[in-house]
Design a protein around this motif. Structure first.
Motif, PDB file in Angstrom:
ATOM      1  N   SER A 176       0.847  -1.194   0.000  1.00  0.00           N
ATOM      2  CA  SER A 176       0.000   0.000   0.000  1.00  0.00           C
ATOM      3  C   SER A 176       0.884   1.247   0.000  1.00  0.00           C
ATOM      4  N   ILE A 177       0.322   2.340  -0.523  1.00  0.00           N
ATOM      5  CA  ILE A 177       0.951   3.654  -0.478  1.00  0.00           C
ATOM      6  C   ILE A 177      -0.142   4.648  -0.088  1.00  0.00           C
ATOM      7  N   ARG A 178       0.025   5.321   1.037  1.00  0.00           N
ATOM      8  CA  ARG A 178      -0.998   6.254   1.521  1.00  0.00           C
ATOM      9  C   ARG A 178      -0.354   7.569   1.921  1.00  0.00           C
ATOM     10  N   THR A 179      -1.112   8.666   1.758  1.00  0.00           N
ATOM     11  CA  THR A 179      -0.574   9.987   2.061  1.00  0.00           C
ATOM     12  C   THR A 179      -1.430  10.745   3.065  1.00  0.00           C
ATOM     13  N   LYS A 180      -0.765  11.608   3.815  1.00  0.00           N
ATOM     14  CA  LYS A 180      -1.425  12.623   4.636  1.00  0.00           C
ATOM     15  C   LYS A 180      -0.954  13.977   4.130  1.00  0.00           C
ATOM     16  N   ILE A 181      -1.879  14.921   4.043  1.00  0.00           N
ATOM     17  CA  ILE A 181      -1.585  16.214   3.427  1.00  0.00           C
ATOM     18  C   ILE A 181      -1.867  17.344   4.419  1.00  0.00           C
ATOM     19  N   LYS A 182      -0.952  18.293   4.470  1.00  0.00           N
ATOM     20  CA  LYS A 182      -1.147  19.498   5.283  1.00  0.00           C
ATOM     21  C   LYS A 182      -0.931  20.710   4.387  1.00  0.00           C
ATOM     22  N   ILE A 183      -1.982  21.495   4.176  1.00  0.00           N
ATOM     23  CA  ILE A 183      -1.911  22.673   3.300  1.00  0.00           C
ATOM     24  C   ILE A 183      -1.316  23.863   4.047  1.00  0.00           C
ATOM     25  N   ASN A 184      -0.361  24.527   3.397  1.00  0.00           N
ATOM     26  CA  ASN A 184       0.236  25.744   3.957  1.00  0.00           C
ATOM     27  C   ASN A 184      -0.409  27.004   3.387  1.00  0.00           C
ATOM     28  N   ARG A 185      -0.460  27.093   2.044  1.00  0.00           N
ATOM     29  CA  ARG A 185      -0.998  28.288   1.390  1.00  0.00           C
ATOM     30  C   ARG A 185      -1.715  27.899   0.102  1.00  0.00           C
ATOM     31  N   ILE A 186      -2.698  28.736  -0.259  1.00  0.00           N
ATOM     32  CA  ILE A 186      -3.454  28.535  -1.496  1.00  0.00           C
ATOM     33  C   ILE A 186      -3.547  29.860  -2.233  1.00  0.00           C
ATOM     34  N   LYS A 187      -3.329  29.801  -3.538  1.00  0.00           N
ATOM     35  CA  LYS A 187      -3.491  30.979  -4.383  1.00  0.00           C
ATOM     36  C   LYS A 187      -4.413  30.616  -5.540  1.00  0.00           C
ATOM     37  N   THR A 188      -5.438  31.433  -5.762  1.00  0.00           N
ATOM     38  CA  THR A 188      -6.354  31.189  -6.871  1.00  0.00           C
ATOM     39  C   THR A 188      -5.709  31.627  -8.183  1.00  0.00           C
ATOM     40  N   SER A 239       3.073  13.616   3.732  1.00  0.00           N
ATOM     41  CA  SER A 239       3.732  12.496   4.397  1.00  0.00           C
ATOM     42  C   SER A 239       3.174  11.217   3.781  1.00  0.00           C
ATOM     43  N   THR A 240       4.041  10.475   3.085  1.00  0.00           N
ATOM     44  CA  THR A 240       3.601   9.285   2.359  1.00  0.00           C
ATOM     45  C   THR A 240       4.150   8.029   3.026  1.00  0.00           C
ATOM     46  N   GLU A 241       3.246   7.117   3.363  1.00  0.00           N
ATOM     47  CA  GLU A 241       3.626   5.860   4.009  1.00  0.00           C
ATOM     48  C   GLU A 241       3.574   4.711   3.002  1.00  0.00           C
ATOM     49  N   ASN A 261       4.790  12.129  12.139  1.00  0.00           N
ATOM     50  CA  ASN A 261       3.356  11.875  12.300  1.00  0.00           C
ATOM     51  C   ASN A 261       2.642  13.122  12.793  1.00  0.00           C
ATOM     52  N   ASP A 262       1.328  13.029  12.869  1.00  0.00           N
ATOM     53  CA  ASP A 262       0.520  14.186  13.255  1.00  0.00           C
ATOM     54  C   ASP A 262       0.866  14.700  14.654  1.00  0.00           C
ATOM     55  N   GLU A 263       1.210  13.787  15.562  1.00  0.00           N
ATOM     56  CA  GLU A 263       1.474  14.176  16.942  1.00  0.00           C
ATOM     57  C   GLU A 263       2.641  15.148  17.045  1.00  0.00           C
ATOM     58  N   ASP A 264       3.650  14.956  16.196  1.00  0.00           N
ATOM     59  CA  ASP A 264       4.820  15.818  16.229  1.00  0.00           C
ATOM     60  C   ASP A 264       4.701  17.010  15.277  1.00  0.00           C
ATOM     61  N   GLY A 265       3.593  17.098  14.560  1.00  0.00           N
ATOM     62  CA  GLY A 265       3.299  18.270  13.742  1.00  0.00           C
ATOM     63  C   GLY A 265       4.157  18.451  12.515  1.00  0.00           C
TER      64      GLY A 265
END
Length: 368
Positions: free
Chosen positions: A103-115, A127-129, A221-225
């Protein structure tokens, strides 16, 4: 006291409140609401794109991969071609290793968005596991995580959202032109190894590993931010943070004392602290470490089974060490796993992403 609210009245009240927030309340609050909506929409889009891309990588499905990119623009073509090369490399490495990815799974954290035009330009962390098993040991599932920092442009077309441009620090970049090598004997050797007992590991090595796991950034991981240790400068934008992180691991976790040559203070790190070549030279010349093996992969892969958590690997290109990673564990066949910065890795097989024939490895025993 409990208050029971009629469901229909609650919904009407909520809608009215939402309308009022855009009409009456201050502009900053409306802007915040819009940002939340954009973040949520973009997160859902990104999660779907990465779900499909991971499926394509896992199954070597060219049709899925092809449909994720706008190939009417050159940057879209380049992004597609890069992922195609990565797909081929990942499966070549798996074949050499005698493993299957499960398996390959990701977690995503958005920093900034520009239209932009009909879409978005998004700055985000991934973060891809990856989970894998050895072909002769299907019951023991191993995993590692890789953290990457992306800027990705997407637009909406009739067929859905597609990628028009992407930049990220790719951990496989040094192996996308993987040389064709004969690795039958290598695979047989790896598959013949057994899991090793690390129960007698000394406390300083254990503490070094704990530090390496806690501050491995986007691979964490999420716990360590997904953070680095804020006590130290991030040198990723000044040539790389790998030696700085290795130095932190040995000092903060492994209790190695700073010296005049190997030092970090409020002005930053010394050359031996932050430069990969200088870090390797200092550790060997100071007697704090010794050489296990040196050479290309074919020469050192057997010796790599002598590595212990807390030791390190130095990666040499064209006669110069350009990267350092610290051993943090062993997988179910005793294969050494490493943590590092730029790109961020958590318990990744030590040679993954460093398979070109021109790369040489320094396998270093650290004297705790």
């Amino acid at each position: 006291m409990f208050v029971i609210i009629n469901k229909r009245k609650f919904i009407i009240s909520f809608i009215c409140l939402l309308i009022l927030s855009f009409v009456i309340l201050p502009f900053n609050f409306k802007s915040d609401i819009t940002t939340i909506f954009n973040n949520n929409e973009c997160l859902l889009i990104l999660e779907k794109i990465f779900e499909l891309r991971n499926k394509a990588l896992l199954e070597e499905d060219l049709n899925i991969l092809n449909n994720l990119y706008d190939k009417s623009v050159k940057y879209g073509v380049w992004a597609y071609e890069h992922e195609l090369k990565k797909m081929k490399y990942l499966h070549k490495w798996a074949d050499k290793q005698g493993v299957d990815f499960k398996s390959i799974r990701t977690k995503i954290k958005i920093n900034r968005i520009k239209t932009i035009n009909d879409g978005y330009s998004i700055n985000f962390i991934v973060s891809t596991e990856y989970k894998y098993v050895y072909k002769n040991d299907l019951d023991n599932v191993n995993f590692f995580r890789i953290g990457t920092y992306h800027i990705l442009n997407i637009i909406k077309k009739e067929e859905g959202w597609v990628i028009t441009k992407e930049w990220y620090t790719d951990p496989f970049a040094d192996s996308l032109n993987l040389d064709e090598i004969e690795y039958k004997d290598i695979k047989e050797y790896i598959l013949a190894q057994e899991k090793k007992d690390l129960s007698n590991l000394n406390e300083r090595r254990k503490n070094a590993v704990d530090y390496a796991d806690k501050f491995c950034g986007a691979a964490g991981n999420d716990e360590d931010g997904f953070k680095y240790n804020k006590k130290y400068r991030n040198y990723n934008y000044l040539g790389g943070d790998c030696a700085n992180f290795a130095s932190q691991i040995l000092h903060e976790g492994g209790n190695f004392k700073k010296t005049y040559i190997w030092n970090y203070n409020k002005t930053g790190g010394s050359k031996a602290w932050i430069n990969a070549q200088a870090f390797k030279d200092y550790m060997l010349n100071s007697g704090r470490a010794s050489l296990i093996a040196y050479g290309n992969y074919g020469k050192v892969y057997k010796a790599a089974y002598n590595l212990l958590p807390g030791d390190f690997v130095a990666y040499e290109k064209k006669g110069k060490v350009t990267h350092i990673s610290v051993v943090t564990g062993l997988d179910s066949r005793g294969y050494a796993l490493v943590n590092c910065h730029n790109t961020d890795r958590y318990r990744v097989p030590w040679d993954l992403g460093w398979s070109n024939r021109g790369i040489k490895f320094w396998l270093i025993r650290v004297h705790f």
